[in-house]
Design an enzyme around this catalytic site. Sequence first.
Site, PDB file in Angstrom:
ATOM      1  CB  SER A  36      -0.906   0.074   1.213  1.00 16.35           C
ATOM      2  OG  SER A  36      -1.079  -1.117   1.849  1.00 16.35           O
ATOM      3  CG  HIS A  90      -2.805  -0.475  -3.162  1.00 16.48           C
ATOM      4  ND1 HIS A  90      -3.065   0.823  -2.808  1.00 16.48           N
ATOM      5  CD2 HIS A  90      -2.993  -1.216  -2.039  1.00 16.48           C
ATOM      6  CE1 HIS A  90      -3.382   0.867  -1.528  1.00 16.48           C
ATOM      7  NE2 HIS A  90      -3.353  -0.348  -1.045  1.00 16.48           N
ATOM      8  CD  GLU A 144      -3.841   3.653  -5.359  1.00 23.63           C
ATOM      9  OE1 GLU A 144      -3.903   4.888  -5.325  1.00 23.63           O
ATOM     10  OE2 GLU A 144      -3.214   3.004  -4.500  1.00 23.63           O
ATOM     11  CG  ASN A 171      -3.198   4.083   1.397  1.00 23.48           C
ATOM     12  OD1 ASN A 171      -4.368   4.369   1.677  1.00 23.48           O
ATOM     13  ND2 ASN A 171      -2.757   2.844   1.397  1.00 23.48           N
TER      14      ASN A 171
END
Length: 693
Positions: free
Chosen positions: A407, A428, A440, A478
Amino acid sequence: MTTQQPVNDTISTEIQNGVGLICIDNPPVNACGQAVRAGLLEALDQLNNNDAVQVIALYAAGRTFVAGADIREFGKPPMEPGLPDVCDQLEASTKPLVSVLHGTTLGGGLEIALATHARVGITGLRVGLPEVLLGILPGAGGTQRTPRLTGIPAALDMILSGRQVPVEEALKLGLVDVISDATPRDAALAAGQDVIAGKLQIRRTGELSVTPDDAAIGAAKAKAKPLLFNPPRIIEAIAASTGPLAEGQALERKLFWDCLNSDQSAGLRHAFFAERAVAKVPEAREAPRPVDSMGVIGGGTMGSGIATSALLAGMEVTLIEVAQEALDRGVGTITKNLQGAVKRGKLAAEQLDPTLAKLTTSTDMQSLATVDLVVEAVFENMDVKKEIFTNLDRICKPGAVLASNTSYLDINEIAAVTNRPSDVLGLHFFSPAHVMRLLEIVVADKTAPDVVATGFALAKRMRKIGVRAGVCDGFIGNRILSHYLKVTTYMLMDGASPEQIDKALEGFGFAMGPFRVSDLAGIDIGWAERKRKAPMRPAAERYVPIADKIAEQGWFGRKTGQGYYVYGADGPYPNPAALEIVDQERAAAGVSPREFTDQEIVDRYMTAMISEAARVVEDGIALRPIDVDAVYLFGYGFPRFRGGPLHYADSIGAAELIKRIETYAKEDSHYWQVPDILRKMAADGSKFSDLNK
Ligand code: 3H9
């Protein structure tokens, strides 16, 4: 008898044994744009005035009958003829008019069909009125003609949910009159003959009456989501269907325009296009590598969720864990996930065992020698990941795609331990990976274009929304999250409570406020992440240790029974012990708490989110603002009706955002910095939406 005659680029006619055929051909989904509307009226007029025609039958070429109005025309000046007029003229046709529906007959497409005098549904057809999902309502008679055929309760259900109704159910509801296995053209010819022979009944929907149902209307009003603009208007329009058609249509028309001009509709339409725009990446022209088998390393929640997704997409999966016990746990989770998919109607019950049979397990990475793609989903530790990729490099067949589900960590560093960095990328997934739609696709410096294309093909096969991201700490989602979560800790320290912050943001439209999310995800997760980043933390950064102090008590949120809230039979309610820690930390830092309004909470939170999102675009981590919006809509519970953080930013405007940041910067000039891109936009009057073009 005539051959097909073009009326315009999208409509043609043909006459066969007394049946006048109208064919709509406007790929890809036969959206009912201006040319289709004008062509339909022209064709109708021609056939009504042709003595060789006894019955008119309307059908469409390609994969579907009309899938709706052309959404790209919304927000632009209306073009004549309008769809409501077209539908009225179809209904008024002097000769019998039947329609043949196939594929996904949605929105304005279904409204056209409802205005014809009988409807044939081709096997596999799904019908629906999904306008609610675009922040509008069916504006071409859908709220008036649907209840005339189905009654009010079924019309409320269909139009408020936007769900697609299978043809068998449509038949029961009275939306179609007969089901056919033929091709649309053959079915249209047959339906025409059936009308001539008196075997298919015709009638004008608008002439039917509707039985009032105050109880159903009242129940729908009580259930409508309070934040949404269009559901109460949909209910109002449907309630008016018990009166004369023209009056109901006039009300529908007014309410349609109110909805179409709302910010919410603009946000929802942006979300519709975001879902599709993200697949338009430079690598899309490359042929993806074939992926029929996948290795998943790690059988925890994430690995099991990824394996579940792959199994649901029909792939062979090899699950790797260090010990048999862990493998058994993983298989247990995957089995439970698949059983859940059966319950939710995502997997046929009889498919459960054959799907599970595609799962093999092993404690030996050598078992990955023949798989097409591997996703590593072990815990976030660079050394462990490097060791795994060194082994994969040795074991996997040439051309296998090697992906990490990290992540945050640097994919370039991971790729560098292999002799084939061009085969390495980040995939991801978001937890729970078999449910969340976002993926992602993280492109490292040396990732080959066809490997990127493979990531997108995988997303599509798994029915996920793949978004291209560049390498940085946290990628798109993130990275932005890490930034704006800090502002929640600052507001907490300065006087707002977790509950007030959560409620303010839930009032903005988030399904859950950030402290509730933290309790759900586990306070220990953020704690570990902060510890990892502590050595890199700039001295100038304001640091609020409240979450760490709560974590030190072993209060990790829901899984331990308490966090910011207390859980259990009488919960959740704000945790008094956590609030005590907040008070202690405020005292220790010499902060006298102040009042925050809900609006200030939303403004600070959103400004922080937008600032980092702007920098993510500026740095090229996201290709366009719409990619950031998609990440937040499909991975972070961003309210869909607000369109995503950068669509929302455009509604505030760069100048106002700069003003806010400069005001907040008086308290903390390290955290609140104006992104260059905002300065540029304020100077030249441009918007984030300009960068999507
Ligand atoms: C309406 O009808 C209002 C009326 O009540 C009142 C009027 C007065 N318009 O999704 P896909 C494009 S509101 C324009 O990838 P699939 C889409 O952007 C409308 N374009 O295919 C994409 O373009 P690109 C109510 C549209 O097979 C391409 O077509 N109807 C429209 O996965 C392929 O689409 C809806 O809300 C449109 N209406 O799914 C239905 N629809 O290739 C919306 C699609 O450039 N559409 N495009 O990216 C859908 O739900 C799906 O597209 C559908 C096909 C299920 C039809």
